[in-house]
Design a protein around this motif. Sequence first.
Motif, PDB file in Angstrom:
ATOM      1  N   VAL A   1       0.857  -1.189   0.000  1.00 57.96           N
ATOM      2  CA  VAL A   1       0.000   0.000   0.000  1.00 57.96           C
ATOM      3  C   VAL A   1       0.891   1.236   0.000  1.00 57.96           C
ATOM      4  O   VAL A   1       1.906   1.286   0.716  1.00 57.96           O
ATOM      5  CB  VAL A   1      -0.939   0.013   1.221  1.00 57.96           C
ATOM      6  CG1 VAL A   1      -1.818   1.264   1.205  1.00 57.96           C
ATOM      7  CG2 VAL A   1      -1.818  -1.238   1.232  1.00 57.96           C
ATOM      8  N   LEU A   2       0.502   2.226  -0.801  1.00 58.36           N
ATOM      9  CA  LEU A   2       1.304   3.434  -0.981  1.00 58.36           C
ATOM     10  C   LEU A   2       0.798   4.576  -0.116  1.00 58.36           C
ATOM     11  O   LEU A   2      -0.363   4.613   0.293  1.00 58.36           O
ATOM     12  CB  LEU A   2       1.285   3.852  -2.456  1.00 58.36           C
ATOM     13  CG  LEU A   2       1.712   2.787  -3.472  1.00 58.36           C
ATOM     14  CD1 LEU A   2       1.550   3.314  -4.890  1.00 58.36           C
ATOM     15  CD2 LEU A   2       3.147   2.357  -3.208  1.00 58.36           C
ATOM     16  N   SER A   3       1.663   5.548   0.115  1.00 52.81           N
ATOM     17  CA  SER A   3       1.325   6.735   0.896  1.00 52.81           C
ATOM     18  C   SER A   3       0.568   7.737   0.039  1.00 52.81           C
ATOM     19  O   SER A   3       0.218   7.460  -1.115  1.00 52.81           O
ATOM     20  CB  SER A   3       2.607   7.371   1.444  1.00 52.81           C
ATOM     21  OG  SER A   3       3.422   7.823   0.366  1.00 52.81           O
ATOM     22  N   ASN A   4       0.325   8.919   0.606  1.00 53.00           N
ATOM     23  CA  ASN A   4      -0.333   9.997  -0.146  1.00 53.00           C
ATOM     24  C   ASN A   4       0.365  10.231  -1.479  1.00 53.00           C
ATOM     25  O   ASN A   4       1.601  10.216  -1.558  1.00 53.00           O
ATOM     26  CB  ASN A   4      -0.313  11.296   0.664  1.00 53.00           C
ATOM     27  CG  ASN A   4      -1.259  11.225   1.843  1.00 53.00           C
ATOM     28  OD1 ASN A   4      -2.143  10.381   1.898  1.00 53.00           O
ATOM     29  ND2 ASN A   4      -1.068  12.115   2.804  1.00 53.00           N
ATOM     30  N   ASN A   5      -0.447  10.460  -2.490  1.00 52.98           N
ATOM     31  CA  ASN A   5       0.073  10.739  -3.839  1.00 52.98           C
ATOM     32  C   ASN A   5       0.934   9.601  -4.382  1.00 52.98           C
ATOM     33  O   ASN A   5       1.787   9.812  -5.241  1.00 52.98           O
ATOM     34  CB  ASN A   5       0.875  12.053  -3.852  1.00 52.98           C
ATOM     35  CG  ASN A   5       0.015  13.238  -3.511  1.00 52.98           C
ATOM     36  OD1 ASN A   5      -1.047  13.426  -4.091  1.00 52.98           O
ATOM     37  ND2 ASN A   5       0.454  14.038  -2.547  1.00 52.98           N
ATOM     38  N   ASP A   6       0.683   8.391  -3.887  1.00 52.58           N
ATOM     39  CA  ASP A   6       1.388   7.204  -4.378  1.00 52.58           C
ATOM     40  C   ASP A   6       2.900   7.380  -4.287  1.00 52.58           C
ATOM     41  O   ASP A   6       3.646   6.970  -5.178  1.00 52.58           O
ATOM     42  CB  ASP A   6       0.975   6.889  -5.823  1.00 52.58           C
ATOM     43  CG  ASP A   6      -0.493   6.496  -5.935  1.00 52.58           C
ATOM     44  OD1 ASP A   6      -1.091   6.191  -4.894  1.00 52.58           O
ATOM     45  OD2 ASP A   6      -1.018   6.492  -7.055  1.00 52.58           O
ATOM     46  N   GLY A   7       3.340   7.998  -3.171  1.00 50.64           N
ATOM     47  CA  GLY A   7       4.752   8.323  -3.044  1.00 50.64           C
ATOM     48  C   GLY A   7       5.640   7.187  -2.567  1.00 50.64           C
ATOM     49  O   GLY A   7       6.585   6.799  -3.237  1.00 50.64           O
ATOM     50  N   CYS A   8       5.331   6.644  -1.375  1.00 47.60           N
ATOM     51  CA  CYS A   8       6.196   5.631  -0.760  1.00 47.60           C
ATOM     52  C   CYS A   8       5.365   4.441  -0.299  1.00 47.60           C
ATOM     53  O   CYS A   8       4.148   4.543  -0.133  1.00 47.60           O
ATOM     54  CB  CYS A   8       6.938   6.210   0.446  1.00 47.60           C
ATOM     55  SG  CYS A   8       7.954   7.655   0.071  1.00 47.60           S
TER      56      CYS A   8
END
Length: 427
Positions: free
Chosen positions: A32-39
């Motif tokens: 699962v990615l962080s906000n804005n698909d960052g990390c």
Amino acid sequence: MTRLYALIDCNNFYASCERVFRPDLEGRPVAVLSNNDGCIVARSSEVKTIGIPMGVPYFKVRDLLTRYDVQVFSSNYELYGDMSARVMAVLGQFSPDVEIYSIDEAFLGLDGFDGWDLYAHARALRATVKRWTGIPVSVGIAPTKSLAKLAAERAKKNPALGGVAVLGDERTREAALAATPVGDVWGIGRQWSKRLKALGVLSALDFTRQSQHWVRKHMGVTGARTQVELLGTPCFALESQPPDRKSCVASRSFSRPVMDFDDVKDAIATFAARAGERLRQGGLVAGQVTAFALTDRFNTRQPQCQASATVALASPSNLTADLTAAAVRALRQAYKPGFGYKKAGVMMLDLAPAGAAQQSLFAPPAVRQDKAERLQNALDRLNGGHRGGRDLVRLGATGFGSGWHLRREHRSPRYTTAWAELRTVRA
């Protein structure tokens, strides 16, 4: 009567939430990615086995994720928040004393459970949570909260324990402490972990054997309490009622730098509306509103700016219209043109219980205030209904563009909070 605490920890929570409605993902790697698909902020055990670290930027491991057929999801906060609430409701069936510690963790008070088969109770809890919500959990039971958290980690990492660890006697406790790196102890941060290791304190057991005078002198009261907790004496009480909030923050990073004032204003207005929802849910009002906008501090090639301003409300309020107007006013004071803003948000200050806040001499007449509150209640009922969902009706100040909205290209459906996205099952 022996005082006991249990720490319930949802296993790989975000990934587990995705699997609840996608049983085909069981046993397959999920990230699962962080906000804005960052990390990457959540990994199933299969992804951990591959060796993909937590927090690594998505673009750096995209090829590796593809090679191992890792299922990648954007953060679905609506789904995760609702699933968390369901898990916490189930935990209330197993103890009257529940402290929600985070979205995927909770402490239970087990006072009065003397003579109970704690393993059987914990296994029944795990089975019920799994059956009613689909979320797997680990359970750690011990005489203190620090030890319970340590026990839950052991239960999660050692499959032989069956998801349950009980540190009920000194021999078991010392074995667990000896196997736990000092940096993994709840309450010992990264900096203290480095300093302790430099002194030869490598395990939690080593830490308990240090002089109490030295620990208190160098690590303060918190360090001393952590040491005493690891020795089996409770210092941190169960907080079944959360402490009064002093502030409320709603903020978000943008998918790209935003230079247009209207886009930043729309975002600030939206965040003020979100903060207002939280205040009303908590029965609080705010006396001041801060709006802020920040550039990307990691992009040193671009000009930097940290803009913020605070305005006082004429009278403490939790109404969206009041908070939004104040937030936009604060932004107008703080905004500096010519910068690409990467993050913005609002902070509600001077919080007080809605019925106890000091009113201003310049507060609106009672009749006008009553109409405003009834209008807000009507909006909340409309937006709280599952048929419409959040933002069915909203202020025009929140805008209609998408220049600042999150990038969530891999978001799964909001299975439990939006009618249009319910899971469809064909007979």
